[in-house]
Design a protein around this motif. Structure first.
Motif, short mmCIF file in Angstrom:
data_model
loop_
_atom_site.label_atom_id
_atom_site.label_comp_id
_atom_site.label_asym_id
_atom_site.label_seq_id
_atom_site.Cartn_x
_atom_site.Cartn_y
_atom_site.Cartn_z
N GLU A 91 0.91 -1.16 0.08
CA GLU A 91 0.08 -0.06 0.07
C GLU A 91 0.77 1.44 0.02
N GLY A 92 2.22 1.00 0.20
CA GLY A 92 2.86 2.50 0.19
C GLY A 92 2.79 3.13 1.28
N ALA A 93 2.82 4.68 1.33
CA ALA A 93 2.61 5.23 2.38
C ALA A 93 1.44 6.28 2.02
N PRO A 94 0.17 5.82 2.30
CA PRO A 94 -1.06 6.51 2.28
C PRO A 94 -1.01 7.73 2.66
N ALA A 102 9.43 11.32 -3.98
CA ALA A 102 9.81 10.58 -4.93
C ALA A 102 10.30 9.13 -4.14
N ALA A 103 10.70 9.27 -3.08
CA ALA A 103 10.80 7.84 -2.46
C ALA A 103 9.60 6.97 -1.91
N SER A 104 8.35 7.62 -1.66
CA SER A 104 7.31 6.88 -1.52
C SER A 104 6.64 6.61 -2.79
N TYR A 105 6.97 7.36 -3.74
CA TYR A 105 6.17 6.99 -4.90
C TYR A 105 7.12 5.46 -5.65
N ALA A 106 8.45 5.64 -5.53
CA ALA A 106 9.28 4.67 -6.04
C ALA A 106 9.09 3.41 -5.01
N ALA A 107 9.02 3.42 -3.82
CA ALA A 107 8.47 2.18 -3.04
C ALA A 107 7.33 1.47 -3.47
N THR A 108 6.61 2.31 -3.78
CA THR A 108 4.97 1.80 -4.15
C THR A 108 5.03 1.18 -5.58
N PHE A 109 5.64 2.05 -6.51
CA PHE A 109 5.56 1.57 -7.95
C PHE A 109 6.63 0.38 -8.28
N ASP A 110 7.88 0.49 -7.33
CA ASP A 110 8.72 -0.76 -7.80
C ASP A 110 8.07 -1.97 -7.44
N THR A 111 7.29 -2.32 -6.52
CA THR A 111 6.55 -3.36 -6.10
C THR A 111 5.47 -3.60 -6.92
N ASN A 112 4.58 -2.81 -6.81
CA ASN A 112 3.15 -2.96 -7.45
C ASN A 112 3.41 -3.02 -9.15
N ALA A 147 -8.88 7.62 -5.52
CA ALA A 147 -8.58 7.31 -4.11
C ALA A 147 -8.03 8.34 -3.34
N ALA A 148 -8.78 9.26 -2.85
CA ALA A 148 -8.19 10.17 -1.83
C ALA A 148 -7.44 9.67 -0.70
N PHE A 149 -6.31 10.36 -0.64
CA PHE A 149 -5.10 9.97 0.41
C PHE A 149 -4.59 8.53 0.01
N ALA A 150 -4.71 8.24 -1.10
CA ALA A 150 -4.20 6.92 -1.55
C ALA A 150 -3.71 6.86 -3.07
N SER A 151 -3.30 8.31 -3.50
CA SER A 151 -3.31 8.63 -4.98
C SER A 151 -2.00 7.61 -5.61
N VAL A 152 -1.03 7.43 -4.79
CA VAL A 152 0.13 6.57 -5.23
C VAL A 152 -0.27 5.20 -5.37
N TYR A 153 -0.95 4.73 -4.37
CA TYR A 153 -1.15 3.19 -4.60
C TYR A 153 -2.33 3.15 -5.67
N ALA A 154 -3.39 4.09 -5.75
CA ALA A 154 -4.27 4.06 -7.12
C ALA A 154 -3.71 4.06 -8.32
N GLY A 155 -2.64 4.98 -8.19
CA GLY A 155 -2.09 5.03 -9.67
C GLY A 155 -1.34 3.72 -10.10
N SER A 156 -0.65 3.25 -9.04
CA SER A 156 0.08 1.72 -9.37
C SER A 156 -0.97 0.93 -9.73
N LYS A 157 -2.18 0.89 -9.38
CA LYS A 157 -2.96 -0.23 -9.84
C LYS A 157 -3.72 0.08 -11.17
N HIS A 158 -3.72 1.24 -11.40
CA HIS A 158 -4.20 1.81 -12.81
C HIS A 158 -3.10 1.27 -13.57
#
Length: 248
Positions: A91-94, A102-112, A147-158
């Motif tokens: 879920e990264g860092a909601p 950049a770090a929270s984005y990379a941590a989420t997108f690298d896995t997902n 997804a408000a407050f979960a934009s990076v996670y939602a972006g990764s799942k898109h």
């Protein structure tokens, strides 16, 4: 095939674990993967106790060589891969967009996202040579909603859903299917971390038309169906399993 070979990433907890158990009960041979050796070996033993041929292979889906070794290890053990479930995710860092980095984005997108890409890359290498196979990527209803407050996670799942459809078009003529299952609110550790409190979990469940959170088993049964020959005319699809939450 009476005993298909199933590869599952992110298999040690939640939906991945439930999926491994469901495939074991269906008579499949199973390769489970994750980063934690002790928990992986314990799951391997549990699957064997249920009568399944099973093996744990440690892997980190963020690294190409690790995924290559996982897939090659599965083939070395069982000779083929009939279906793969790409469930590894975070879920990264909601939080608010203004608090992301950049770090929270990379941590989420690298896995997902990268993890799903690398997994498909090596799974398809095997399945194309076989002329058959089924891949199921695990997305989220946030993969086709905001997804408000979960934009990076939602972006990764898109991104996962876009890759799923693109890969399906690439390999359809080769006898390989690629789909995704998109869970809605599901009672997992990830949901606990997202919601934070029992009150927030209850509020989320109250918005589900069926009146409850999903269970990992609910999602696992959908994954088993989508991966199976029973869904042989299905490819490039995002199958939503959310108790009706996105119906209205």
């Amino acid at each position: 095939m009476d005993q298909p070979v199933i590869l599952i990433t992110g298999a040690l907890t939640g939906i991945g674990r439930a999926t491994a158990l469901a495939f074991a009960d269906s008579g499949a041979r199973i390769v489970v993967s994750g980063r934690r050796e002790a928990e992986g070996k314990a799951l391997e033993a549990e699957l064997r106790e249920r009568g399944a041929e099973a093996v744990f292979i440690a892997a980190d889906v963020r690294h190409d060589d690790s995924v290559r070794n996982l897939v090659d290890g599965a083939v070395a053990r069982f000779g083929r891969i009939d279906a793969a479930v790409n469930n590894a995710g975070t879920e990264g860092a909601p939080g608010a967009i203004v608090d992301q980095s950049a770090a929270s984005y990379a941590a989420t997108f690298d896995t997902n996202v990268l993890g799903t890409l690398l997994s498909m890359k090596h799974e398809l290498r095997v399945m194309q040579a076989q002329g058959s196979g089924s891949i199921v990527n695990v997305s989220s209803t946030y993969g086709h909603e905001g997804a408000a407050f979960a934009s990076v996670y939602a972006g990764s799942k898109h991104a996962v859903e876009g890759m799923t459809k693109s890969a399906a078009l690439e390999v359809a003529s080769l006898g390989v299917r690629v789909n995704a299952v998109a869970p809605g609110p599901t009672d997992t550790g990830m949901l606990e971390r997202f919601t934070g409190t029992a009150e927030r979990r209850a509020a989320l469940a109250s918005k589900v038309p069926l009146g409850r959170l999903g269970t990992p088993g609910d999602i696992a049964r959908a994954i088993v169906f989508v991966a199976s020959d029973a869904a042989s005319f299905m490819t490039g699809q995002i199958v939503t399993v959310d108790g009706g939450k996105t119906a209205g």
